[in-house]
Design a protein around this motif. Structure first.
Motif, PDB file in Angstrom:
ATOM      1  N   GLY B 102      23.534 -34.240  52.756  1.00 31.07           N
ATOM      2  CA  GLY B 102      23.966 -33.562  51.858  1.00 31.07           C
ATOM      3  C   GLY B 102      24.453 -33.981  50.688  1.00 31.07           C
ATOM      4  N   SER B 103      24.634 -35.284  50.605  1.00 30.90           N
ATOM      5  CA  SER B 103      25.399 -36.110  49.664  1.00 30.90           C
ATOM      6  C   SER B 103      24.541 -35.775  48.267  1.00 30.90           C
ATOM      7  CB  SER B 103      25.905 -37.337  49.873  1.00 30.90           C
ATOM      8  OG  SER B 103      24.712 -37.884  50.632  1.00 30.90           O
ATOM      9  N   THR B 105      23.939 -32.975  46.861  1.00 28.16           N
ATOM     10  CA  THR B 105      24.538 -32.111  46.245  1.00 28.16           C
ATOM     11  C   THR B 105      25.193 -32.711  44.953  1.00 28.16           C
ATOM     12  OG1 THR B 105      24.727 -30.966  48.131  1.00 28.16           O
ATOM     13  CG2 THR B 105      26.062 -30.144  46.418  1.00 28.16           C
ATOM     14  N   TYR B 106      26.020 -33.765  45.366  1.00 34.42           N
ATOM     15  CA  TYR B 106      27.248 -34.473  44.340  1.00 34.42           C
ATOM     16  C   TYR B 106      26.059 -35.142  43.386  1.00 34.42           C
ATOM     17  CZ  TYR B 106      30.962 -32.639  45.918  1.00 34.42           C
ATOM     18  OH  TYR B 106      32.269 -31.840  46.283  1.00 34.42           O
ATOM     19  N   LEU B 107      24.810 -35.546  43.546  1.00 35.77           N
ATOM     20  CA  LEU B 107      24.002 -36.429  42.504  1.00 35.77           C
ATOM     21  C   LEU B 107      23.547 -35.666  41.764  1.00 35.77           C
ATOM     22  CD1 LEU B 107      22.461 -39.032  44.705  1.00 35.77           C
ATOM     23  CD2 LEU B 107      24.677 -39.029  43.728  1.00 35.77           C
ATOM     24  N   LEU B 108      23.278 -34.018  42.168  1.00 33.82           N
ATOM     25  CA  LEU B 108      22.567 -33.190  41.094  1.00 33.82           C
ATOM     26  C   LEU B 108      23.443 -32.152  40.576  1.00 33.82           C
ATOM     27  CD1 LEU B 108      19.524 -32.314  43.626  1.00 33.82           C
ATOM     28  CD2 LEU B 108      19.653 -34.040  41.421  1.00 33.82           C
ATOM     29  N   ALA B 109      24.684 -31.966  41.270  1.00 32.09           N
ATOM     30  CA  ALA B 109      25.655 -31.167  40.259  1.00 32.09           C
ATOM     31  C   ALA B 109      26.306 -31.878  39.437  1.00 32.09           C
ATOM     32  CB  ALA B 109      26.657 -30.790  41.566  1.00 32.09           C
ATOM     33  N   SER B 110      25.593 -32.291  38.553  1.00 32.83           N
ATOM     34  CA  SER B 110      26.028 -33.049  37.547  1.00 32.83           C
ATOM     35  C   SER B 110      25.106 -33.165  36.182  1.00 32.83           C
ATOM     36  CB  SER B 110      26.154 -34.829  37.892  1.00 32.83           C
ATOM     37  OG  SER B 110      24.779 -35.281  37.986  1.00 32.83           O
ATOM     38  N   LEU B 265      19.835 -27.818  49.933  1.00 29.92           N
ATOM     39  CA  LEU B 265      21.526 -28.306  50.018  1.00 29.92           C
ATOM     40  C   LEU B 265      22.496 -27.246  49.710  1.00 29.92           C
ATOM     41  CD1 LEU B 265      20.623 -30.910  46.914  1.00 29.92           C
ATOM     42  CD2 LEU B 265      21.209 -31.391  49.461  1.00 29.92           C
TER      43      LEU B 265
END
Lengths: 242, 265
Positions: B102-103, B105-110, B265
């Motif tokens: 699920g990490s 998420t942080y790479l794509l929420a950027s 995600l």
């Protein structure tokens, strides 16, 4: 600002979202309500560009969520419903990573947010409680001062005091003209901040209305216990006026 | 490419990288120290006594020169299998594990596109794989020169490793492709490790010769042919070119699928 237009994603067995249409105005706080599994997160995943609809589309600030997600993300803060953080870093290292990765230069804002939520992020992420991780998620969503915020059940795991801090933060951002979509499964959680509320059930939008109107229409339920079966039968024959 | 992400991935995988370098450094030193014309005769005796067993591991002929010796004992198995395992593990970490955990998420929420994230991860995979190979080459040359000065024809040895680099590139491409299309690490490892291992087993059987030799057409490992490279055979480089094309195709399909697909995600 946020437009959802006949959005449909069918996972089969009645699961998914069906023909969802609503929008969130610029500067508005929109509460997105529904029981677990109703399709709130599925809708949000479309807005984030993680998944693509079977039919319909959605856009933020005029940009299609499926094709322009990177551009949209420049000005968007997101808090996932389930926060998955890497387990080989401390909270502080992770916040530094996210800031650098996004190109955020204003570290002071990160420190302000941490102070506000009394977050001591020096510990290892692996050992952090749900509430601590939730606070890290809040800082990540707000650190770059985005114009649009998408928050998926942001207060779950926070204690009542922190929930209040969070509501204050949302109200402040609202006052600054930010557009906020916030999901929850409890009406009380969004009634203090939201202007309008959309309710979703089994993938269908049930209603979109202002908080005031929904409050007026709220159904109250009471449980009446009787001493004996006889009394209960007598009561059931009574014609009740309500 | 995103430098912050690159650094973060290198930092979280450098231990794995060091472990593989340490293992390979040990094997390289031990194998080189075994080079001794007299010991070569002993191994020849082994080869004569149980030819199937020795050829199974690609150790059919000992060879008179150091480079022939190394191409049999090191480049028949160890220098292929260990980097392969490293690639399988790293490729899985770089995409599938982020999606599963699920990490991602942080790479794509950027503001970074999926393509940019994928290309950064490709850069991590290739640079860690090739630095691992380069360091091993350095160690091999260093140990050879220290123990048998002048015995190793360095030009040929470098060419041999260039061929190996082509094979590793193809493996990187394949494993990255699997990592990009998988939602769970379990599946990614199963396909990422299963098919290369199967190919390698086929290669082992093909090495045994006889009727089984035809099996060499059923595995991509045949495309890396140390003997032909050392002999200066042009066909060896044709085959290496095919490996590079295979790798490039897998990389591009993998990235394209990752860009388009629904992520859990």
């Amino acid at each position: 600002m946020i437009k959802i237009n006949h959005l449909t994603k069918d996972y089969g067995q009645q699961r998914g979202i069906f023909d969802l249409t609503f929008d969130v105005q610029r500067g508005e706080v929109f509460g997105f309500l529904g029981p677990n599994g109703a399709g709130k997160t599925t809708t949000i995943r479309h807005l984030m560009g993680f998944i693509h609809p079977n039919a319909g589309n959605c856009s933020i600030n005029g940009l299609d969520c499926g094709t322009h997600s990177a551009e949209i993300q420049r000005n968007l803060g997101y808090m996932p419903g389930e926060i998955a953080l890497p387990d080989d870093m401390t909270g502080l290292e992770f916040l530094h990573f996210v800031a650098d990765y996004r190109g955020v230069t204003d570290w002071a804002r990160v420190e302000q947010l941490m102070a506000r939520f009394e977050l001591d992020a020096r510990g290892n992420l692996k050992r952090m409680s749900k509430g601590m991780k939730q606070k890290i998620g809040i800082v990540c969503a707000f650190m770059h001062d985005p114009q649009v915020l998408i928050l998926d059940e942001p207060t779950s795991g926070l204690d009542p005091l922190m929930q209040n801090h969070f509501i204050d933060l949302v109200l402040e951002e609202k006052a600054k003209g930010k557009t906020i979509l916030m999901s929850s499964h409890i009406f009380e959680e969004v009634e203090r901040t939201a202007d309008r509320v959309g309710i979703i059930r089994e993938g269908h939008l049930v209603t979109v209305d202002s908080v005031a109107a929904l409050k007026a229409a709220q159904r109250k339920r009471y449980t009446v216990s009787f001493a004996s079966e006889k009394e209960a039968q007598a009561f059931s024959k009574e014609s009740l006026d309500y | 490419m995103n430098t912050t992400l690159f650094m973060r991935e290198v930092r979280s995988s450098y231990k794995l990288w060091l472990i593989f370098i340490a293992i390979l450094a040990m094997y390289i030193s031990v194998i080189i120290s075994m080079f001794d014309p007299k010991l070569g005769e002993t191994l020849d005796l082994f080869a004569k006594a149980m030819p199937e067993m020795m050829s199974l591991f690609g150790m059919g002929e000992t060879g008179a020169t150091l480079i022939e010796f190394l191409s049999n004992y090191l480049y028949g198995m160890l220098m292929i299998v260990f980097p392969m395992v490293f690639i399988i593990m790293l490729a899985n970490r770089l995409v599938a594990a982020h999606v599963d955990h699920g990490s991602m998420t942080y790479l794509l929420a950027s503001p970074n596109t999926r393509r940019k994230v994928a290309l950064t991860q490709v850069t991590v995979l290739l640079s860690m794989t090739f630095t691992l190979l380069l360091i091993c080459v350095g160690i091999a040359i260093g140990v050879s020169q220290a123990m048998f000065p002048g015995a190793l024809i360095i030009g040929d040895f470098l060419l041999l490793n260039l061929g190996l680099a082509c094979l590793l590139f193809a493996l990187c491409g394949y494993c990255f492709f699997i990592s990009c299309i998988s939602n769970e690490t379990g599946r990614a490892v199963m396909f990422g490790a299963g098919i290369p291992t199967f190919f390698y087993l086929v290669q082992m059987l093909a090495n045994m010769g006889g009727k089984l030799a035809d099996l060499k057409y059923a595995t991509i490992f045949t495309l890396f042919n140390p003997k032909a490279i050392i002999a200066g055979d042009v066909s060896a480089w044709w085959m290496c070119g095919v490996l590079v094309v295979i790798g490039a195709i897998f990389f591009s399909i993998g990235i394209a699928r990752f860009e388009k697909r629904d992520l859990p995600l």
